[in-house]
Design a protein around this motif. Structure first.
Motif, PDB file in Angstrom:
ATOM      1  N   GLY A 104     -36.789  23.611  27.614  1.00 63.89           N
ATOM      2  CA  GLY A 104     -35.431  23.352  28.303  1.00 63.89           C
ATOM      3  C   GLY A 104     -35.072  22.164  28.481  1.00 63.89           C
ATOM      4  O   GLY A 104     -33.922  22.039  28.234  1.00 63.89           O
ATOM      5  N   ALA A 105     -35.926  21.147  29.058  1.00 65.57           N
ATOM      6  CA  ALA A 105     -35.656  20.009  29.386  1.00 65.57           C
ATOM      7  C   ALA A 105     -35.352  19.261  27.753  1.00 65.57           C
ATOM      8  O   ALA A 105     -34.287  18.552  27.953  1.00 65.57           O
ATOM      9  CB  ALA A 105     -36.848  19.397  29.860  1.00 65.57           C
ATOM     10  N   VAL A 106     -35.965  19.687  26.799  1.00 64.56           N
ATOM     11  CA  VAL A 106     -35.585  18.991  25.423  1.00 64.56           C
ATOM     12  C   VAL A 106     -34.123  19.456  25.040  1.00 64.56           C
ATOM     13  O   VAL A 106     -33.283  18.613  24.618  1.00 64.56           O
ATOM     14  CB  VAL A 106     -36.486  19.556  24.451  1.00 64.56           C
ATOM     15  N   MET A 107     -33.971  20.882  25.316  1.00 68.36           N
ATOM     16  CA  MET A 107     -32.444  21.370  24.925  1.00 68.36           C
ATOM     17  C   MET A 107     -31.408  20.304  26.016  1.00 68.36           C
ATOM     18  O   MET A 107     -30.632  19.984  25.332  1.00 68.36           O
ATOM     19  CB  MET A 107     -32.518  22.625  25.232  1.00 68.36           C
ATOM     20  N   MET A 108     -31.825  20.183  26.959  1.00 64.19           N
ATOM     21  CA  MET A 108     -30.771  19.581  28.063  1.00 64.19           C
ATOM     22  C   MET A 108     -30.731  18.239  27.660  1.00 64.19           C
ATOM     23  O   MET A 108     -29.485  17.578  27.687  1.00 64.19           O
ATOM     24  CB  MET A 108     -31.270  19.827  29.467  1.00 64.19           C
ATOM     25  N   LEU A 109     -31.857  17.548  27.055  1.00 59.76           N
ATOM     26  CA  LEU A 109     -31.557  16.030  26.505  1.00 59.76           C
ATOM     27  C   LEU A 109     -30.595  16.102  25.449  1.00 59.76           C
ATOM     28  O   LEU A 109     -29.692  15.095  25.438  1.00 59.76           O
ATOM     29  CB  LEU A 109     -32.866  15.425  26.221  1.00 59.76           C
ATOM     30  N   PHE A 110     -30.792  16.968  24.689  1.00 64.00           N
ATOM     31  CA  PHE A 110     -29.614  17.085  23.442  1.00 64.00           C
ATOM     32  C   PHE A 110     -28.451  17.030  23.713  1.00 64.00           C
ATOM     33  O   PHE A 110     -27.322  16.410  23.611  1.00 64.00           O
ATOM     34  CB  PHE A 110     -30.182  18.065  22.262  1.00 64.00           C
ATOM     35  N   TYR A 111     -28.259  18.136  24.998  1.00 69.19           N
ATOM     36  CA  TYR A 111     -26.897  18.417  25.382  1.00 69.19           C
ATOM     37  C   TYR A 111     -26.387  17.083  26.110  1.00 69.19           C
ATOM     38  O   TYR A 111     -25.290  16.740  26.153  1.00 69.19           O
ATOM     39  CB  TYR A 111     -26.928  19.607  26.255  1.00 69.19           C
ATOM     40  N   TRP A 112     -27.135  16.312  26.914  1.00 67.37           N
ATOM     41  CA  TRP A 112     -27.116  15.138  27.511  1.00 67.37           C
ATOM     42  C   TRP A 112     -26.532  14.030  26.732  1.00 67.37           C
ATOM     43  O   TRP A 112     -25.552  13.754  26.944  1.00 67.37           O
ATOM     44  CB  TRP A 112     -28.101  14.714  28.353  1.00 67.37           C
ATOM     45  N   ILE A 113     -27.123  13.778  25.612  1.00 74.22           N
ATOM     46  CA  ILE A 113     -26.846  12.853  24.618  1.00 74.22           C
ATOM     47  C   ILE A 113     -25.368  13.370  23.883  1.00 74.22           C
ATOM     48  O   ILE A 113     -24.590  12.416  23.569  1.00 74.22           O
ATOM     49  CB  ILE A 113     -27.821  12.829  23.391  1.00 74.22           C
ATOM     50  N   ALA A 114     -25.374  14.403  23.547  1.00 71.88           N
ATOM     51  CA  ALA A 114     -23.942  15.007  22.880  1.00 71.88           C
ATOM     52  C   ALA A 114     -22.889  14.944  24.013  1.00 71.88           C
ATOM     53  O   ALA A 114     -21.731  14.848  23.515  1.00 71.88           O
ATOM     54  CB  ALA A 114     -24.143  16.350  22.457  1.00 71.88           C
ATOM     55  N   SER A 115     -23.096  14.851  25.140  1.00 71.25           N
ATOM     56  CA  SER A 115     -22.119  14.911  26.020  1.00 71.25           C
ATOM     57  C   SER A 115     -21.617  13.482  26.489  1.00 71.25           C
ATOM     58  O   SER A 115     -20.425  13.220  27.025  1.00 71.25           O
ATOM     59  CB  SER A 115     -22.287  15.614  27.450  1.00 71.25           C
ATOM     60  N   TYR A 116     -22.247  12.427  26.118  1.00 70.57           N
ATOM     61  CA  TYR A 116     -21.730  10.958  26.215  1.00 70.57           C
ATOM     62  C   TYR A 116     -20.562  10.561  25.440  1.00 70.57           C
ATOM     63  O   TYR A 116     -20.602  11.028  24.276  1.00 70.57           O
ATOM     64  CB  TYR A 116     -22.891  10.003  25.841  1.00 70.57           C
ATOM     65  N   PRO A 117     -19.604   9.977  26.072  1.00 68.32           N
ATOM     66  CA  PRO A 117     -19.410   9.508  27.271  1.00 68.32           C
ATOM     67  C   PRO A 117     -19.061  10.441  28.070  1.00 68.32           C
ATOM     68  O   PRO A 117     -18.442  11.571  27.745  1.00 68.32           O
ATOM     69  CB  PRO A 117     -18.402   8.263  27.268  1.00 68.32           C
ATOM     70  N   PHE A 118     -19.614  10.415  29.331  1.00 69.82           N
ATOM     71  CA  PHE A 118     -19.425  11.646  30.578  1.00 69.82           C
ATOM     72  C   PHE A 118     -18.043  11.230  31.037  1.00 69.82           C
ATOM     73  O   PHE A 118     -17.620  10.424  31.456  1.00 69.82           O
ATOM     74  CB  PHE A 118     -20.519  11.606  31.634  1.00 69.82           C
ATOM     75  N   ALA A 119     -17.528  12.588  31.277  1.00 68.98           N
ATOM     76  CA  ALA A 119     -16.071  12.523  31.887  1.00 68.98           C
ATOM     77  C   ALA A 119     -15.999  12.208  33.377  1.00 68.98           C
ATOM     78  O   ALA A 119     -15.133  11.622  33.648  1.00 68.98           O
ATOM     79  CB  ALA A 119     -15.623  14.024  31.840  1.00 68.98           C
ATOM     80  N   ASN A 120     -16.933  12.708  34.027  1.00 72.04           N
ATOM     81  CA  ASN A 120     -17.030  12.492  35.502  1.00 72.04           C
ATOM     82  C   ASN A 120     -18.099  11.286  36.041  1.00 72.04           C
ATOM     83  O   ASN A 120     -18.274  11.786  37.301  1.00 72.04           O
ATOM     84  CB  ASN A 120     -17.031  13.677  36.344  1.00 72.04           C
ATOM     85  N   SER A 121     -18.849  10.679  35.305  1.00 72.62           N
ATOM     86  CA  SER A 121     -20.001  10.049  35.676  1.00 72.62           C
ATOM     87  C   SER A 121     -20.231   8.879  34.763  1.00 72.62           C
ATOM     88  O   SER A 121     -19.798   8.784  33.650  1.00 72.62           O
ATOM     89  CB  SER A 121     -21.171  10.828  36.043  1.00 72.62           C
ATOM     90  N   PHE A 122     -21.073   8.079  35.323  1.00 71.82           N
ATOM     91  CA  PHE A 122     -21.463   6.969  34.403  1.00 71.82           C
ATOM     92  C   PHE A 122     -22.645   7.011  33.531  1.00 71.82           C
ATOM     93  O   PHE A 122     -22.666   7.020  32.271  1.00 71.82           O
ATOM     94  CB  PHE A 122     -21.700   5.414  35.359  1.00 71.82           C
ATOM     95  N   LEU A 123     -23.689   7.781  34.083  1.00 68.37           N
ATOM     96  CA  LEU A 123     -24.924   7.889  33.318  1.00 68.37           C
ATOM     97  C   LEU A 123     -25.625   9.336  33.508  1.00 68.37           C
ATOM     98  O   LEU A 123     -26.109   9.806  32.702  1.00 68.37           O
ATOM     99  CB  LEU A 123     -25.980   6.799  33.791  1.00 68.37           C
ATOM    100  N   ILE A 124     -25.246   9.817  34.676  1.00 67.97           N
ATOM    101  CA  ILE A 124     -25.947  11.214  34.974  1.00 67.97           C
ATOM    102  C   ILE A 124     -25.046  12.335  34.940  1.00 67.97           C
ATOM    103  O   ILE A 124     -24.202  12.238  35.658  1.00 67.97           O
ATOM    104  CB  ILE A 124     -26.646  10.887  36.345  1.00 67.97           C
ATOM    105  N   ASP A 125     -25.334  13.413  34.343  1.00 66.48           N
ATOM    106  CA  ASP A 125     -24.349  14.506  34.597  1.00 66.48           C
ATOM    107  C   ASP A 125     -25.297  15.599  34.848  1.00 66.48           C
ATOM    108  O   ASP A 125     -26.563  15.413  35.094  1.00 66.48           O
ATOM    109  CB  ASP A 125     -23.571  14.828  33.239  1.00 66.48           C
TER     110      ASP A 125
END
Length: 167
Positions: free
Chosen positions: A102-123
């Motif tokens: 699950g964490a691996v999947m979320m890391l992929f989603y995190w990378i794909a979501s960059y640049p983040f709309a409402n934050s600098f680094l953490i979403d």
């Protein structure tokens, strides 16, 4: 912690209830995201990979290649992966194994979501990564979960390394 002695007082009962609640909430989050994709015959990763990646993402070429060449594999992996991870979290079975993926999947989603709309680094994807890490570190599958029962099976007692997947 970091070379220092750390101690604090806490209620084991309330920590247990909190971990159980977090496990169920994360399980439902994954299960619902997965099952809605499974029951929708029109759903494909192509939509997200081609149209959901923000402008300025440095890996746009990779996501486009994945959408065009690997959607046949990534679509069912995403659907089934989210659903099974959710069920594993809800029932507390193979928790560390499922929390890792699950964490691996979320890391992929995190990378794909960059640049983040409402934050600098953490979403919220990164929050999920660390929440899943915490559930695995605490062995939350043993709290009103099937991992407590599975760990007492003879196959696990004869192969203690299997406990790395449980907890």
């Amino acid at each position: 912690m970091l070379g220092r002695d750390v101690s604090f007082t806490y209620s084991e009962t309330w920590v247990g209830y909190s971990l159980f609640a977090l496990r169920i909430i994360m399980g439902w989050t994954f299960f619902y995201a997965g099952i809605t994709k499974v029951i929708n015959p029109e759903w494909s990763v192509r939509g997200f990979l081609l149209f959901g990646i923000p402008d300025g993402n440095p890996l746009t070429g990779l996501w486009t290649t994945m959408a065009n060449d690997w959607a046949w594999l990534l679509t069912p992996l995403n659907q089934v992966g989210l659903t099974l991870i959710g069920l594993a979290l809800i029932f507390g079975v193979f928790l560390r194994f499922s929390a890792f993926w699950g964490a691996v999947m979320m890391l992929f989603y995190w990378i794909a979501s960059y640049p983040f709309a409402n934050s600098f680094l953490i979403d919220y994807h990164m929050v999920y990564v660390f929440l899943l890490f915490g559930l695995g570190a605490f062995g939350a599958g043993r709290i009103l979960g099937l991992d407590a029962w599975i760990e007492n099976l003879s196959i696990v007692e004869e192969n203690p390394r299997l406990k790395l997947l449980l907890g």
